[in-house]
Scaffold this active site. Sequence first.
Site, PDB file in Angstrom:
ATOM      1  CG  ASP A   1      -2.331  -0.790   1.298  1.00 10.46           C
ATOM      2  OD1 ASP A   1      -1.945  -1.370  -0.156  1.00 10.46           O
ATOM      3  OD2 ASP A   1      -2.173  -1.769   2.417  1.00 10.46           O
TER       4      ASP A   1
ATOM      5  CD  GLU B   1      -5.766  -1.549   5.507  1.00 14.70           C
ATOM      6  OE1 GLU B   1      -4.252  -1.356   5.488  1.00 14.70           O
ATOM      7  OE2 GLU B   1      -5.414  -0.291   4.953  1.00 14.70           O
TER       8      GLU B   1
END
Length: 281
Positions: free
Chosen positions: A48, A149
Amino acid sequence: MEAPSKDHQDLLRINAKTVRNLLVQFLKDETAAAGFSKGIVGLSGGVDSAVVAYLTAEALGKKNVLAVIMPARTSSKESVEDAQLVAKELGIHSELVDISPMVDAYCEPRKISDRVRVGNVMARMRMIVLYDVSAREKALVIGTSNKTELMVGYGTQFGDMACALNPIGDLYKTQVWQLAKELGVPEKIIAKKPTADLWPGQTDEGELGILYKDLDALLYAMIDERRTGEELEKLGFRPKTIDKVREMVRRSQFKRRPPILAKVSYRTANVDFRYARDWGV
Protein backbone atom coordinates in the site's frame (compact mmCIF):
# COMPACT_ATOMS: atom_id res chain seq x y z
CA MET A 1 -13.49 -20.72 3.02
CA GLU A 2 -15.80 -18.69 0.81
CA ALA A 3 -16.53 -19.55 -2.80
CA PRO A 4 -17.64 -16.40 -4.64
CA SER A 5 -18.02 -16.93 -8.35
CA LYS A 6 -15.08 -16.17 -10.62
CA ASP A 7 -17.30 -13.75 -12.51
CA HIS A 8 -17.92 -11.81 -9.32
CA GLN A 9 -14.24 -11.63 -8.45
CA ASP A 10 -13.58 -10.41 -11.99
CA LEU A 11 -15.71 -7.34 -11.20
CA LEU A 12 -12.81 -6.17 -9.01
CA ARG A 13 -10.52 -5.94 -12.02
CA ILE A 14 -9.52 -2.38 -12.88
CA ASN A 15 -8.02 -0.68 -15.89
CA ALA A 16 -4.79 -0.09 -14.00
CA LYS A 17 -3.38 2.42 -16.49
CA THR A 18 -6.51 4.57 -16.36
CA VAL A 19 -6.63 4.42 -12.56
CA ARG A 20 -2.94 5.32 -12.41
CA ASN A 21 -3.49 8.43 -14.52
CA LEU A 22 -6.56 9.43 -12.51
CA LEU A 23 -4.77 9.12 -9.16
CA VAL A 24 -1.66 10.95 -10.34
CA GLN A 25 -3.85 13.83 -11.51
CA PHE A 26 -5.77 13.70 -8.21
CA LEU A 27 -2.54 14.14 -6.26
CA LYS A 28 -1.38 16.98 -8.50
CA ASP A 29 -4.68 18.85 -8.30
CA GLU A 30 -5.41 18.40 -4.60
CA THR A 31 -1.87 19.16 -3.45
CA ALA A 32 -1.87 22.38 -5.47
CA ALA A 33 -5.39 23.29 -4.30
CA ALA A 34 -4.20 23.05 -0.70
CA GLY A 35 -1.29 25.36 -1.50
CA PHE A 36 1.47 22.74 -1.31
CA SER A 37 3.95 21.19 -3.71
CA LYS A 38 5.47 18.41 -1.55
CA GLY A 39 4.27 15.12 -0.09
CA ILE A 40 5.30 12.97 2.89
CA VAL A 41 4.72 9.20 2.75
CA GLY A 42 5.12 6.82 5.67
CA LEU A 43 6.89 3.91 3.99
CA SER A 44 6.31 0.59 5.76
CA GLY A 45 7.73 -1.89 3.28
CA GLY A 46 4.24 -3.05 2.32
CA VAL A 47 2.45 -2.77 -0.99
CA ASP A 48 0.00 0.00 0.00
CA SER A 49 2.63 2.54 1.01
CA ALA A 50 4.82 1.50 -1.93
CA VAL A 51 1.99 2.21 -4.38
CA VAL A 52 1.33 5.57 -2.75
CA ALA A 53 5.04 6.46 -2.94
CA TYR A 54 5.14 5.59 -6.64
CA LEU A 55 1.99 7.63 -7.36
CA THR A 56 3.21 10.61 -5.34
CA ALA A 57 6.63 10.62 -6.98
CA GLU A 58 5.00 10.55 -10.40
CA ALA A 59 2.56 13.32 -9.48
CA LEU A 60 4.84 15.72 -7.62
CA GLY A 61 8.30 14.77 -8.85
CA LYS A 62 10.78 12.68 -6.89
CA LYS A 63 12.54 15.72 -5.40
CA ASN A 64 9.23 16.74 -3.80
CA VAL A 65 8.57 13.44 -2.00
CA LEU A 66 10.05 12.37 1.33
CA ALA A 67 9.60 8.80 2.55
CA VAL A 68 9.71 8.35 6.32
CA ILE A 69 10.56 4.83 7.50
CA MET A 70 9.47 4.29 11.12
CA PRO A 71 10.40 0.88 12.52
CA ALA A 72 9.86 -0.19 16.10
CA ARG A 73 11.79 -2.79 18.06
CA THR A 74 9.31 -5.48 16.98
CA SER A 75 9.45 -4.56 13.29
CA SER A 76 11.00 -7.10 10.96
CA LYS A 77 14.32 -6.33 9.31
CA GLU A 78 12.72 -7.23 5.98
CA SER A 79 10.15 -4.43 6.30
CA VAL A 80 12.85 -1.79 6.68
CA GLU A 81 14.86 -3.27 3.80
CA ASP A 82 11.79 -3.32 1.53
CA ALA A 83 10.94 0.29 2.40
CA GLN A 84 14.51 1.32 1.61
CA LEU A 85 14.30 -0.62 -1.65
CA VAL A 86 11.23 1.37 -2.73
CA ALA A 87 12.91 4.68 -1.90
CA LYS A 88 16.01 3.63 -3.83
CA GLU A 89 14.04 2.41 -6.85
CA LEU A 90 12.12 5.69 -6.99
CA GLY A 91 15.12 7.89 -6.29
CA ILE A 92 13.30 9.74 -3.50
CA HIS A 93 14.81 10.96 -0.25
CA SER A 94 14.10 8.85 2.83
CA GLU A 95 14.49 9.33 6.55
CA LEU A 96 14.56 6.60 9.21
CA VAL A 97 13.03 7.28 12.62
CA ASP A 98 13.04 4.56 15.29
CA ILE A 99 9.80 5.01 17.23
CA SER A 100 10.73 2.53 20.00
CA PRO A 101 11.91 5.17 22.51
CA MET A 102 8.67 7.12 22.07
CA VAL A 103 6.49 4.04 22.46
CA ASP A 104 8.49 2.82 25.47
CA ALA A 105 8.30 6.22 27.16
CA TYR A 106 4.51 6.00 27.13
CA CYS A 107 3.86 2.26 27.55
CA GLU A 108 6.46 1.17 30.10
CA PRO A 109 5.49 3.48 33.01
CA ARG A 110 1.86 2.49 32.45
CA LYS A 111 2.68 -1.21 32.14
CA ILE A 112 0.81 -1.46 28.84
CA SER A 113 1.39 -4.92 27.41
CA ASP A 114 -1.84 -5.60 25.50
CA ARG A 115 -0.77 -6.03 21.86
CA VAL A 116 -3.69 -4.08 20.43
CA ARG A 117 -3.13 -1.13 22.75
CA VAL A 118 0.60 -1.10 22.04
CA GLY A 119 -0.13 -1.36 18.31
CA ASN A 120 -2.44 1.65 18.49
CA VAL A 121 0.21 3.63 20.35
CA MET A 122 2.75 2.72 17.67
CA ALA A 123 0.40 3.78 14.86
CA ARG A 124 -0.28 7.12 16.52
CA MET A 125 3.38 7.73 17.32
CA ARG A 126 4.14 7.23 13.64
CA MET A 127 1.57 9.83 12.73
CA ILE A 128 3.08 12.29 15.23
CA VAL A 129 6.37 11.83 13.39
CA LEU A 130 4.80 12.23 9.95
CA TYR A 131 2.94 15.41 10.84
CA ASP A 132 5.99 16.91 12.52
CA VAL A 133 8.11 16.15 9.46
CA SER A 134 5.36 17.56 7.25
CA ALA A 135 5.51 20.82 9.21
CA ARG A 136 9.28 20.94 8.83
CA GLU A 137 9.12 20.23 5.11
CA LYS A 138 5.95 22.27 4.44
CA ALA A 139 4.43 19.18 2.85
CA LEU A 140 1.17 17.22 2.99
CA VAL A 141 0.88 13.78 4.61
CA ILE A 142 -0.29 11.36 1.91
CA GLY A 143 -2.44 8.50 3.22
CA THR A 144 -1.89 4.79 2.58
CA SER A 145 -5.09 3.09 3.82
CA ASN A 146 -6.94 1.07 1.17
CA LYS A 147 -10.71 0.67 0.82
CA THR A 148 -10.78 -2.79 2.38
CA GLU A 149 -9.13 -1.51 5.57
CA LEU A 150 -11.34 1.57 5.70
CA MET A 151 -14.56 -0.39 5.22
CA VAL A 152 -13.91 -2.96 7.96
CA GLY A 153 -12.14 -0.54 10.29
CA TYR A 154 -8.81 -2.34 10.08
CA GLY A 155 -6.72 0.64 11.08
CA THR A 156 -6.09 3.06 13.93
CA GLN A 157 -8.16 6.22 14.05
CA PHE A 158 -5.82 9.23 14.03
CA GLY A 159 -3.01 6.76 13.46
CA ASP A 160 -2.38 5.06 10.12
CA MET A 161 -5.81 6.24 8.92
CA ALA A 162 -4.88 9.93 9.34
CA CYS A 163 -3.76 11.97 6.31
CA ALA A 164 -4.36 15.07 4.23
CA LEU A 165 -4.95 13.19 0.95
CA ASN A 166 -5.47 9.52 0.22
CA PRO A 167 -5.09 8.31 -3.37
CA ILE A 168 -5.90 4.62 -2.68
CA GLY A 169 -8.80 4.92 -0.25
CA ASP A 170 -11.30 3.88 -2.92
CA LEU A 171 -9.30 0.85 -4.08
CA TYR A 172 -9.78 -2.56 -2.50
CA LYS A 173 -6.62 -4.45 -1.52
CA THR A 174 -6.80 -6.73 -4.55
CA GLN A 175 -7.07 -3.64 -6.76
CA VAL A 176 -4.02 -2.10 -5.06
CA TRP A 177 -2.07 -5.22 -6.07
CA GLN A 178 -3.18 -4.73 -9.68
CA LEU A 179 -2.09 -1.09 -9.61
CA ALA A 180 1.24 -2.07 -8.04
CA LYS A 181 2.06 -4.19 -11.09
CA GLU A 182 1.17 -1.34 -13.42
CA LEU A 183 3.44 1.03 -11.49
CA GLY A 184 6.38 -1.38 -11.43
CA VAL A 185 6.53 -1.94 -7.68
CA PRO A 186 9.15 -4.64 -6.94
CA GLU A 187 7.63 -8.12 -7.16
CA LYS A 188 8.91 -9.17 -3.73
CA ILE A 189 6.79 -6.42 -2.16
CA ILE A 190 3.70 -7.34 -4.17
CA ALA A 191 4.08 -11.04 -3.32
CA LYS A 192 4.75 -10.74 0.43
CA LYS A 193 2.01 -11.49 2.98
CA PRO A 194 0.27 -8.27 4.05
CA THR A 195 1.10 -7.30 7.64
CA ALA A 196 0.93 -4.25 9.87
CA ASP A 197 4.19 -5.59 11.35
CA LEU A 198 3.07 -4.74 14.89
CA TRP A 199 4.37 -7.99 16.40
CA PRO A 200 6.32 -11.00 15.12
CA GLY A 201 4.25 -13.29 12.89
CA GLN A 202 1.31 -10.90 12.63
CA THR A 203 -0.57 -10.93 9.30
CA ASP A 204 -3.61 -8.98 8.11
CA GLU A 205 -5.49 -12.02 6.84
CA GLY A 206 -4.73 -13.94 10.04
CA GLU A 207 -6.28 -11.18 12.14
CA LEU A 208 -9.23 -10.64 9.82
CA GLY A 209 -9.91 -14.36 9.52
CA ILE A 210 -10.57 -14.18 5.77
CA LEU A 211 -8.43 -13.91 2.64
CA TYR A 212 -8.34 -10.50 0.98
CA LYS A 213 -9.61 -11.89 -2.34
CA ASP A 214 -12.71 -13.26 -0.62
CA LEU A 215 -13.20 -10.27 1.65
CA ASP A 216 -12.94 -7.86 -1.29
CA ALA A 217 -15.44 -9.83 -3.35
CA LEU A 218 -17.87 -9.80 -0.41
CA LEU A 219 -17.38 -6.09 0.28
CA TYR A 220 -17.82 -5.22 -3.38
CA ALA A 221 -21.12 -7.10 -3.52
CA MET A 222 -22.27 -5.78 -0.15
CA ILE A 223 -21.18 -2.14 -0.46
CA ASP A 224 -20.79 -1.27 -4.15
CA GLU A 225 -23.65 -3.42 -5.45
CA ARG A 226 -25.81 -3.17 -2.29
CA ARG A 227 -26.69 -6.86 -2.37
CA THR A 228 -29.07 -8.30 0.22
CA GLY A 229 -28.02 -11.07 2.58
CA GLU A 230 -29.95 -13.58 0.51
CA GLU A 231 -28.23 -12.46 -2.67
CA LEU A 232 -24.83 -12.67 -1.01
CA GLU A 233 -25.53 -16.26 0.04
CA LYS A 234 -26.45 -17.15 -3.55
CA LEU A 235 -23.07 -15.75 -4.63
CA GLY A 236 -21.37 -18.33 -2.39
CA PHE A 237 -20.72 -16.45 0.85
CA ARG A 238 -21.49 -18.09 4.17
CA PRO A 239 -24.16 -16.44 6.36
CA LYS A 240 -21.77 -16.35 9.32
CA THR A 241 -19.14 -14.50 7.29
CA ILE A 242 -21.70 -12.10 5.83
CA ASP A 243 -22.92 -11.22 9.32
CA LYS A 244 -19.38 -10.83 10.65
CA VAL A 245 -18.24 -8.51 7.87
CA ARG A 246 -21.47 -6.48 7.93
CA GLU A 247 -20.99 -5.94 11.65
CA MET A 248 -17.35 -4.89 11.12
CA VAL A 249 -18.50 -2.29 8.60
CA ARG A 250 -21.25 -1.05 10.91
CA ARG A 251 -19.10 -0.85 14.04
CA SER A 252 -16.29 1.02 12.30
CA GLN A 253 -18.45 3.76 10.77
CA PHE A 254 -17.17 6.26 13.36
CA LYS A 255 -13.63 5.85 11.99
CA ARG A 256 -14.72 6.95 8.52
CA ARG A 257 -16.39 10.17 9.67
CA PRO A 258 -14.93 13.49 10.80
CA PRO A 259 -15.64 14.27 14.48
CA ILE A 260 -19.37 14.79 15.02
CA LEU A 261 -20.07 18.35 16.13
CA ALA A 262 -23.03 19.39 18.27
CA LYS A 263 -24.93 21.95 16.20
CA VAL A 264 -25.66 25.20 18.06
CA SER A 265 -25.34 27.79 15.26
CA TYR A 266 -26.71 28.46 11.78
CA ARG A 267 -23.64 27.16 9.94
CA THR A 268 -21.71 24.21 11.29
CA ALA A 269 -18.59 22.58 9.85
CA ASN A 270 -19.36 19.32 8.02
CA VAL A 271 -23.10 19.77 8.58
CA ASP A 272 -24.28 22.77 6.53
CA PHE A 273 -20.90 24.41 5.85
CA ARG A 274 -19.41 21.94 3.40
CA TYR A 275 -17.78 23.72 0.51
CA ALA A 276 -15.78 21.43 -1.76
CA ARG A 277 -13.04 24.08 -1.60
CA ASP A 278 -12.17 26.61 1.08
CA TRP A 279 -12.96 29.52 -1.21
CA GLY A 280 -14.84 32.43 0.24
CA VAL A 281 -17.69 32.30 2.74
